[in-house]
Design an enzyme around this catalytic site. Structure first.
Site, short mmCIF file in Angstrom:
data_model
loop_
_atom_site.label_atom_id
_atom_site.label_comp_id
_atom_site.label_asym_id
_atom_site.label_seq_id
_atom_site.Cartn_x
_atom_site.Cartn_y
_atom_site.Cartn_z
N ARG A 44 0.85 -1.20 0.00
CA ARG A 44 0.00 0.00 0.00
C ARG A 44 0.89 1.25 0.00
NH1 ARG A 44 -5.08 0.48 4.04
NH2 ARG A 44 -5.68 -1.15 2.56
N LYS A 80 2.46 -7.74 4.93
CA LYS A 80 1.99 -6.52 4.27
C LYS A 80 3.15 -5.54 4.17
CE LYS A 80 -2.07 -5.00 2.67
NZ LYS A 80 -3.05 -5.82 1.94
N GLY A 180 -17.05 4.15 -1.15
CA GLY A 180 -15.84 3.97 -1.94
C GLY A 180 -16.14 3.24 -3.24
N VAL A 181 -15.95 3.92 -4.36
CA VAL A 181 -16.25 3.31 -5.67
C VAL A 181 -15.01 3.40 -6.56
CG1 VAL A 181 -18.75 3.54 -5.63
CG2 VAL A 181 -17.37 5.48 -6.38
N ASP A 203 -17.65 8.75 -2.43
CA ASP A 203 -16.22 8.60 -2.63
C ASP A 203 -15.60 9.99 -2.49
OD1 ASP A 203 -14.43 6.18 -4.29
OD2 ASP A 203 -13.53 8.17 -4.00
N SER A 263 -15.42 -4.66 1.06
CA SER A 263 -14.06 -5.06 0.69
C SER A 263 -12.99 -4.37 1.51
CB SER A 263 -13.81 -4.76 -0.79
OG SER A 263 -13.78 -3.36 -1.03
#
Length: 363
Positions: A44, A80, A180-181, A203, A263
């Site tokens: 990330r 991560k 969130g899209v 968003d 998600s």
């Protein structure tokens, strides 16, 4: 932050801090647990305000990857990486090549690929320095866009939740609030709309919103709302597909839904406290690391030779896995997040036991 205390709290094996002056790279790699196999988890990139915020994020995310790998039965543990920087300004091919060299230096204990703020193309550069990258574009030998199976897995989780709550997977007329899209959320919206659902969306990115509004039939788009408004909408399912820690003391009391399925990683700010708060309000929670496991399934499959049909089958199996979690939760009278954790922990202990049988390593 007392780093060793935080590692002990979450059960981590290793935390690596990375820095390279020439490219400006600053990052952290956290390896949580390798009982099931080499650690696997995305990389990330965010402009974290503090080093403590970055460390907090990578510790929680890597722990979640151990449980995600366990719940979908792949032979990997959890890890991560986070890179500290603005993905719109601070990227360069050289930065990702340096990152690749650092990952290669971990000796195969950690495999990584795209996550929030990074793209498959970024890791085309990293792959030049290391064999430990997955999720590359198809033209570079990877399996392609992991958002596709991730969104499909969320959709299967929503159908399983509908079956558990209402006795049917039929979504026509059901209302959803999608937070969130981006690359995953937009595909979740597409699945919901194709299944007859109606959506509210929000968003922080106007281009993301514009794209979803253009693609969604008017009668099924209930509205575009502000980031703070999304929690209080009267819907059947709240679908978080952005940042984590969004289920907390304030937001949980705003929710007017029957279930949360999305998600986003680490949706519960505090698993025990906020998982209990959702249960007390009668809101069914789909453990996020199961609902969003489709992308993990795809990149883990690359490590054994990518077979699209196998990935599709395992992603669709999220439906049955989640029903198993709901049933285990009801049977034991424990929150759903704890039910999922216990099922995973049982598997980890079983693998530890079978690995007690010694085998000669191939030379």
């Amino acid at each position: 932050m007392r780093i060793f205390e935080e590692m002990a709290k979450y059960g981590h094996e290793q935390v690596h801090f990375l820095q390279h002056r020439g490219t400006g790279l600053k990052g952290i790699v956290a390896i949580h647990d390798t009982t099931l196999g080499p650690a696997l988890g995305g990389c990330r990139m965010r402009p974290y305000e503090t080093e403590e915020e970055a460390l907090f994020d990578v510790l929680r995310l890597s722990r979640g990857m151990t449980y995600k790998c366990g719940v979908v039965d792949v032979d990997n543990g959890g890890g991560k990486a986070v890179l500290i920087g603005d993905p719109n300004q601070d990227k360069s091919p050289e930065l990702f090549r340096v990152f690749g060299r650092y990952v290669q230096g971990l000796g195969g204990r950690f495999y990584t690929g795209t996550d929030m703020g990074t793209t498959p193309q970024d890791f085309v550069h990293a792959k030049r320095e290391s064999s430990c990258f997955v999720g590359l574009p198809v033209e570079y030998g990877g399996s392609g866009n992991t958002a596709v199976p991730t969104a499909l897995g969320v959709f299967e989780a929503i159908k399983a939740t509908a079956m558990w709550l209402w006795g049917s997977t039929e979504l026509t007329g059901r209302r959803f609030a999608v937070q969130g899209v981006g690359k995953v959320g937009a595909l979740v919206v597409q699945h919901l709309v194709e299944a007859g659902g109606a959506v509210y969306v929000t968003d922080v990115s106007q281009p993301n919103l514009d794209a979803v509004v253009t693609a969604t039939p008017g009668e099924q788009l209930l509205g575009v709302v502000g980031p703070e408004e999304i929690y209080g909408l009267d819907v059947d399912v709240f679908v978080p597909c952005a940042l984590g820690a969004i289920l907390n003391d304030e937001t949980i009391y705003e929710l007017r839904c029957a279930a949360v399925v999305g998600s986003a990683n680490n949706q519960l700010l505090d698993m025990e406290k906020h998982g209990a708060m959702l249960a007390e309000r009668g809101i069914l929670y789909a453990p996020d690391y199961l609902a969003n496991a489709g992308g993990l399934i795809q990149v883990a499959d690359e490590l054994q030779g990518y077979v699209p049909e196998r990935v599709l089958a395992k992603t669709k199996a999220i439906y049955d896995m989640l029903l198993q979690v709901y049933a285990f939760s009801a049977e034991r009278e424990i929150p759903t997040w704890l039910a999922a954790d216990r099922l995973v922990e049982q598997r980890i202990e079983q693998v530890k036991d079978l690995k007690a049988v010694w085998v000669q390593k191939a030379r």
